[in-house]
Design an enzyme around this catalytic site. Structure first.
Site, PDB file in Angstrom:
ATOM      1  N   THR A 214       0.829  -1.204   0.000  1.00 34.11           N
ATOM      2  CA  THR A 214       0.000   0.000   0.000  1.00 34.11           C
ATOM      3  C   THR A 214       0.859   1.249   0.000  1.00 34.11           C
ATOM      4  O   THR A 214       1.873   1.306   0.691  1.00 34.11           O
ATOM      5  CB  THR A 214      -0.872  -0.004   1.278  1.00 34.11           C
ATOM      6  OG1 THR A 214      -1.830  -1.037   1.138  1.00 34.11           O
ATOM      7  CG2 THR A 214      -1.568   1.316   1.508  1.00 34.11           C
TER       8      THR A 214
ATOM      9  N   ARG B 113     -15.071  -5.610   2.807  1.00 41.38           N
ATOM     10  CA  ARG B 113     -14.082  -5.288   3.861  1.00 41.38           C
ATOM     11  C   ARG B 113     -13.353  -3.978   3.533  1.00 41.38           C
ATOM     12  O   ARG B 113     -12.931  -3.738   2.416  1.00 41.38           O
ATOM     13  CB  ARG B 113     -13.073  -6.434   3.971  1.00 41.38           C
ATOM     14  CG  ARG B 113     -12.002  -6.236   5.042  1.00 41.38           C
ATOM     15  CD  ARG B 113     -10.727  -5.657   4.459  1.00 41.38           C
ATOM     16  NE  ARG B 113      -9.655  -5.590   5.444  1.00 41.38           N
ATOM     17  CZ  ARG B 113      -8.533  -4.909   5.254  1.00 41.38           C
ATOM     18  NH1 ARG B 113      -8.341  -4.241   4.147  1.00 41.38           N
ATOM     19  NH2 ARG B 113      -7.605  -4.883   6.185  1.00 41.38           N
TER      20      ARG B 113
ATOM     21  N   THR C 122       0.760   1.296   6.764  1.00 38.19           N
ATOM     22  CA  THR C 122       0.593   0.135   5.890  1.00 38.19           C
ATOM     23  C   THR C 122       0.579  -1.107   6.771  1.00 38.19           C
ATOM     24  O   THR C 122       1.073  -1.072   7.896  1.00 38.19           O
ATOM     25  CB  THR C 122       1.725   0.069   4.848  1.00 38.19           C
ATOM     26  OG1 THR C 122       1.531  -1.073   4.004  1.00 38.19           O
ATOM     27  CG2 THR C 122       3.103  -0.046   5.487  1.00 38.19           C
TER      28      THR C 122
HETATM   29  C1  SD4 Z   1      -5.399  -2.605   4.477  1.00 36.93           C
HETATM   30  N1  SD4 Z   1      -3.468  -1.392   5.235  1.00 36.93           N
HETATM   31  O1  SD4 Z   1      -6.308  -2.611   3.658  1.00 36.93           O
HETATM   32  C2  SD4 Z   1      -4.065  -2.017   4.080  1.00 36.93           C
HETATM   33  C3  SD4 Z   1      -3.249  -3.106   3.498  1.00 36.93           C
HETATM   34  C4  SD4 Z   1      -1.824  -2.756   3.221  1.00 36.93           C
HETATM   35  O2  SD4 Z   1       0.000  -3.032   1.903  1.00 36.93           O
HETATM   36  O3  SD4 Z   1      -1.213  -1.917   3.822  1.00 36.93           O
HETATM   37  N2  SD4 Z   1      -1.250  -3.384   2.251  1.00 36.93           N
HETATM   38  O4  SD4 Z   1      -5.506  -3.115   5.591  1.00 36.93           O
END
Ligand code: SD4
Length: 344
Positions: free
Chosen positions: A204, A232, A255
């Site tokens: 992310t 979600r 992240t």
């Molecule tokens: C989430 N924080 O949807 C995000 C996922 C993430 O790299 O950071 N992916 O929970």
């Protein structure tokens, strides 16, 4: 992707040595961006250096932090090899790519979209939610309707590679959102290879900038956890959890496992810690400590959450639960990639 990350890590860490040698700045501990600390842009994960480079051009030309971040994030959203953001993102368990994004500017304005489908640049829709609606958050169908009314095109975000990973995942349907790729690699040294998709769950982009005017902004974009339940939403589009900006103090973004980040209101917590005098790194560490304390060390060993932060002086810092988190920073001294400290 792993190869790409390794390459970037090595090449940029190489140049970091030169950078440190020449300038004498500390980038690993309570990072100071140096005397000429404006502008600064910082992103979660080393591969997002390419997003920083685009943002940097705008910042260096005296542009606004939010304009720089929006254009920077477009790079990652359009990159089919990033399986956690936009085009190329891994889908939910029904095979649908849904994206989440938010922005926050120097005046405390913010906007977000969640569970949005078919739109290549959710960060721009989030910005328009902020600028053109009386609301802060739009979700699902409503967010799509708004995006289309603003002239965004409907596109297919599911790449053949992501579809293949999803079909592979369906064979076991085991949801394992917890691990970073480096960690998985270590854990699986003597085990059979994982199916694609389970190997890579975190990329992310959370991005923060301090512009030449001394103003802070932030933005975040993700396709969320691979193979999540339909509907979600994680931390990334939640103001206070995945992103928070207070132009008097600093900004933070996150992240990792969104559920954990939401539970400690991670980014807002970090900004408040900085308000109380902590450095960006020390503030990030506090949020990580809360996650670890709540879960206990044994459970926390299997989950990743990483934070980055910047303060009004342009100092940056980061911290994560487990090994493997890194971030990309760009200052007047050029680009650098830094491995974050981790708690356990
Ligand atoms: C989430 N924080 O949807 C995000 C996922 C993430 O790299 O950071 N992916 O929970």
């Amino acid at each position: 992707m792993l190869e790409r990350r390794r390459f970037l890590q090595h090449s940029v860490l190489g140049s970091l040595g030169i950078f440190l040698g020449k300038q004498g700045f500390s980038l690993s501990n309570g990072t100071k961006a140096g005397a000429q600390s404006k502008p600064v842009v910082i992103s979660t994960w080393a591969p997002n250096q390419k997003a920083n480079a685009v943002a940097w051009k705008i910042l260096a030309a005296n542009g606004k932090a939010l304009d720089a971040l929006e254009k920077g994030i477009h790079v990652t959203e359009a990159d089919p090899t990033d399986q956690s953001v936009g085009y190329g993102g891994l889908p939910d368990r029904d095979g649908r790519v849904t994206v989440d994004s938010c922005v926050m500017d120097e005046r405390g304005n913010c906007g977000a979209v969640m569970c949005l489908e078919h739109i290549l640049h959710p960060v721009s829709v989030a910005r328009l939610v902020m600028e053109k609606t009386p609301h802060v958050q739009l979700v699902g169908e409503g967010a799509l309707k708004f995006a289309l009314s603003e002239g965004f095109e409907k596109v297919n975000l599911l790449t053949p590679e992501a579809e293949k990973a999803w079909k592979n995942w369906l064979k076991t349907s085991k949801y394992d959102p917890m691990i970073t790729v480096e960690h998985l690699e270590e854990r699986n040294k003597n085990q059979p290879k994982q199916v694609p998709g389970q190997q890579h769950n975190h990329d992310t982009i959370g991005m923060l900038a301090l512009d030449m005017h001394g103003n802070l902004s932030g933005a975040c974009s993700t396709s969320g956890m691979a193979f999540k339940m339909a509907g979600r939403v994680g931390d990334s589009p939640i103001i206070g959890a995945g992103l928070y900006v207070d132009n008097e103090v600093g900004a933070a973004t996150a992240t990792g496992v969104g559920e954990e980040i939401v539970r400690v209101c991670g980014s807002h917590t970090i900004v408040e810690m900085m308000r109380n005098g902590l450095s960006p790194e020390a503030a990030c560490k506090k949020a990580v400590e809360r996650i670890v304390k709540r879960n206990g060390i044994e459970k926390a060993r299997n989950l990743q959450a990483g934070f980055i932060a910047i303060n009004k002086q342009g100092e940056v810092g980061a911290y994560s639960v487990i090994k493997g988190f890194n971030y990309a920073v760009h200052t007047n001294n050029g680009p650098a990639t830094v491995d974050a400290k981790f708690l356990i």
